[in-house]
Design a protein around this motif. Structure first.
Motif, mmCIF file in Angstrom:
data_model
loop_
_atom_site.group_PDB
_atom_site.id
_atom_site.type_symbol
_atom_site.label_atom_id
_atom_site.label_comp_id
_atom_site.label_asym_id
_atom_site.label_seq_id
_atom_site.Cartn_x
_atom_site.Cartn_y
_atom_site.Cartn_z
ATOM 1 N N VAL A 164 57.132 66.930 50.203
ATOM 2 C CA VAL A 164 57.984 67.855 49.458
ATOM 3 C C VAL A 164 59.353 67.203 49.264
ATOM 4 N N GLU A 165 59.764 67.092 48.028
ATOM 5 C CA GLU A 165 61.043 66.471 47.698
ATOM 6 C C GLU A 165 62.006 67.523 47.153
ATOM 7 N N GLN A 166 63.234 67.466 47.656
ATOM 8 C CA GLN A 166 64.246 68.430 47.221
ATOM 9 C C GLN A 166 65.591 67.737 47.237
ATOM 10 N N ASP A 167 66.322 67.823 46.144
ATOM 11 C CA ASP A 167 67.641 67.205 46.055
ATOM 12 C C ASP A 167 68.612 67.964 46.956
ATOM 13 N N PRO A 168 69.288 67.248 47.877
ATOM 14 C CA PRO A 168 70.162 67.939 48.830
ATOM 15 C C PRO A 168 71.476 68.454 48.254
ATOM 16 N N GLY A 169 71.833 68.003 47.026
ATOM 17 C CA GLY A 169 73.100 68.431 46.429
ATOM 18 C C GLY A 169 74.280 67.742 47.098
ATOM 19 N N LEU A 202 67.366 75.668 41.149
ATOM 20 C CA LEU A 202 67.064 74.836 42.316
ATOM 21 C C LEU A 202 65.597 74.434 42.229
ATOM 22 N N ASN A 203 65.283 73.200 42.611
ATOM 23 C CA ASN A 203 63.937 72.687 42.354
ATOM 24 C C ASN A 203 63.368 71.903 43.518
ATOM 25 N N CYS A 204 62.047 71.901 43.582
ATOM 26 C CA CYS A 204 61.305 71.058 44.522
ATOM 27 C C CYS A 204 60.083 70.503 43.808
ATOM 28 N N THR A 205 59.704 69.304 44.188
ATOM 29 C CA THR A 205 58.435 68.750 43.744
ATOM 30 C C THR A 205 57.575 68.479 44.967
ATOM 31 N N TYR A 206 56.281 68.498 44.767
ATOM 32 C CA TYR A 206 55.383 68.251 45.885
ATOM 33 C C TYR A 206 54.233 67.366 45.427
ATOM 34 N N LEU A 243 66.134 76.251 50.968
ATOM 35 C CA LEU A 243 65.029 75.373 51.336
ATOM 36 C C LEU A 243 63.739 75.860 50.709
ATOM 37 N N CYS A 244 63.007 74.954 50.093
ATOM 38 C CA CYS A 244 61.660 75.315 49.669
ATOM 39 C C CYS A 244 60.711 75.005 50.823
ATOM 40 N N GLY A 302 66.321 70.875 51.675
ATOM 41 C CA GLY A 302 67.313 71.900 51.396
ATOM 42 C C GLY A 302 68.356 71.431 50.403
ATOM 43 N N THR A 303 68.807 72.336 49.541
ATOM 44 C CA THR A 303 69.875 72.074 48.582
ATOM 45 C C THR A 303 71.066 72.953 48.926
ATOM 46 N N SER A 304 72.210 72.325 49.108
ATOM 47 C CA SER A 304 73.430 73.077 49.400
ATOM 48 C C SER A 304 74.041 73.587 48.100
ATOM 49 N N LEU A 305 74.229 74.895 48.008
ATOM 50 C CA LEU A 305 74.801 75.537 46.819
ATOM 51 C C LEU A 305 76.165 76.109 47.155
ATOM 52 N N ILE A 306 77.130 75.817 46.301
ATOM 53 C CA ILE A 306 78.473 76.372 46.438
ATOM 54 C C ILE A 306 78.805 77.101 45.149
#
Lengths: 112, 111
Positions: free
Chosen positions: B4-9, B21-25, B88-89, B104-108
């Motif tokens: 599972v890939e997720q851009d951490p931001g 927000l996105n994830c690929t698997y 987190l996805c 996990g992607t950090s959102l502000i």
């Protein structure tokens, strides 16, 4: 109130001094898991348990032990902690593999 | 390659923006898809849960799953500063499997 509790919440210790982090859930869940969370690495599973006396390794089990003698409790044991085990630890529980996981509040461990 | 890939931001947006927000698997056996929200100094909490391809809506949140592309998204409409958190996805294969989490992607969301 349905919850997962962990103790202690914060712990500073020294290399080699055995420690135990307790985890307890009051939802009668079959599954329990331990994760560690590190910056840039996300949540990584350490161990999980599918029932009493049934445990299995996750992605990063080295240096950790667990036991599941009662359904509600799933302690994490570090026999000889090292600085690379400094991390934020979460316990989680759920009814089954595909079910929502409920997380505890986290234990921040620092090993000097 | 992680399963599972997720851009951490971090991803920084103004209040009121639409957030994606996105994830690929990589594992086509994955059957269920979750989004968790984690506030600072707290444990993750489930936000959305879906089994199937398509969209699922809950208030300002929409989860989208495209199994053919192995791609999942979480959209937040009219974003608020209180949405600032790490998302987190978590994706799993059902049965006795424990889900695999993205980083996990950090959102502000700034006022």
């Amino acid at each position: 109130e349905a919850q997962v509790t962990q103790n202690p919440r914060y712990l500073i210790t020294v290399t080699g001094k055995k420690l135990t982090v307790t985890c307890s859930q009051n939802m009668n869940h079959e599954y329990m898991s331990w994760y560690r969370q590190d910056p840039g690495l996300g949540l990584r599973q350490i161990y999980y348990s599918m029932n009493v006396e049934v445990t299995d390794k996750g992605d990063v089990p080295e240096g950790y032990k667990v036991s599941r003698k009662e359904k509600r409790n799933f302690p994490l044991i570090l026999e000889s902690p090292s600085p690379n085990q400094t991390s934020l630890y979460f316990c989680a529980s759920n009814r089954g593999g595909a079910d929502t996981q409920y997380f505890g509040p986290g234990t921040r461990l620092t090993v000097l | 390659q992680k399963e599972v890939e997720q851009d951490p931001g971090p991803l920084s947006v103004p209040e009121g923006a639409i957030v994606s927000l996105n994830c690929t698997y990589s594992n086509s056996a994955f059957q269920y898809f979750m989004w968790y929200r984690q506030y600072s100094r707290k444990g993750p909490e489930l936000l959305m849960y879906t089994y199937s391809s398509g969209n699922k809506e809950d208030g300002r949140f929409t989860a989208q799953v495209d199994k053919s592309s192995k791609y999942i998204s979480l959209f937040i409409r009219d974003s608020q500063p209180s949405d600032s958190a790490t998302y987190l996805c978590a994706i799993g294969a059902g049965g006795s499997y424990i889900p695999t989490f993205g980083r996990g992607t950090s959102l502000i969301v700034h006022p």
